[in-house]
Design an enzyme around this catalytic site. Sequence first.
Site, mmCIF file in Angstrom:
data_model
loop_
_atom_site.group_PDB
_atom_site.id
_atom_site.type_symbol
_atom_site.label_atom_id
_atom_site.label_comp_id
_atom_site.label_asym_id
_atom_site.label_seq_id
_atom_site.Cartn_x
_atom_site.Cartn_y
_atom_site.Cartn_z
ATOM 1 N N SER A 168 -32.071 10.758 -27.347
ATOM 2 C CA SER A 168 -30.860 11.314 -27.957
ATOM 3 C C SER A 168 -30.957 12.830 -27.966
ATOM 4 C CB SER A 168 -30.713 10.794 -29.393
ATOM 5 O OG SER A 168 -29.741 11.541 -30.098
ATOM 6 N N TYR A 181 -34.265 9.637 -37.750
ATOM 7 C CA TYR A 181 -33.703 9.223 -36.462
ATOM 8 C C TYR A 181 -34.084 10.209 -35.358
ATOM 9 C CZ TYR A 181 -30.273 8.359 -32.781
ATOM 10 O OH TYR A 181 -29.671 8.123 -31.569
#
Length: 308
Positions: A168, A181
């Site tokens: 990501s 995350y």
Amino acid sequence: YLAYKFFFRAGKDLKKYGEWAVVTGATDGIGKAYAFELAAQGLKVLLVARSEEKLADTAKELKSARSGATVDVLQVDFSKFDASARAMVKSKLAPLDIGILINNVGMSYPFTKYFHELKDSEVADIMQVNMDSMTWMTRIVLGEIDEDLKPKSGMLLRKRGAIINTSSGGARTTSPLLAEYSAAKAYVEKFSQGLAAELAPKGIDVQAQTPLFVTTKMAKIRKASMTVPTPEDYVKCAARQIGYDPVISPWPPACTDTLSSLSSFSRPDRQRERETATERETERKSRLSRPKERQRESERQRERADVS
């Protein structure tokens, strides 16, 4: 070089890696788009996801869209990927000539939060789904070794294969209110880079693909644009990058990620982090206030009804 890499460099013949592609998180977003793309390129596809119903629907849709495609399904809850679940996956994959593994399954926060506000179950699931699943799936497809450390099965024995791990853009920057995350996705990138160096001499390509914004359910973005592709458009670019750079943002405008990281030195890191934290705190408060606003509006409506 960037223009060549993103626009002119030809994609590889992915069938040379092997007969089957395994895609985790295959019923939505990037994973589903990858399943369709790999089937279009002539690979047999094993869809792996948590929902049996969505697996059946996706398999039916894929077979309908790609006449003659070979599609199989495997139900796995990666938030509970314990030893028995891993053994089940290993048994399913053992007889297959796995050429490509797309480690796509992932999990983010329900919305931006301070780390201490996460539930214990959320903390555990974010680690399990983003890091553990990728690590164990990679180990499974690589295969087993004997007492002399010689390969007995899997990609290591066949001396070919490609492992693609979805990271990501959050892994590239400090991400307040998404701390766990972004750290999990940074693990994905570092793990991929290390493995790429280890396995390249053995004929196995490992790559972390780092999407920025894509119109997926997890990103909570609905409208596509030049810088925010649909999963299908993103994957068409991403599939062409398989077998090249150990880490890449496949969508061409994502090269702005590199440019922004260079220009970011013009401002102190702490200032950027404070600004990001402030923006996310505003979003967080907005989300938390919505149920209260709805409750107050409901009370006002009841009061008006009582008066009338």
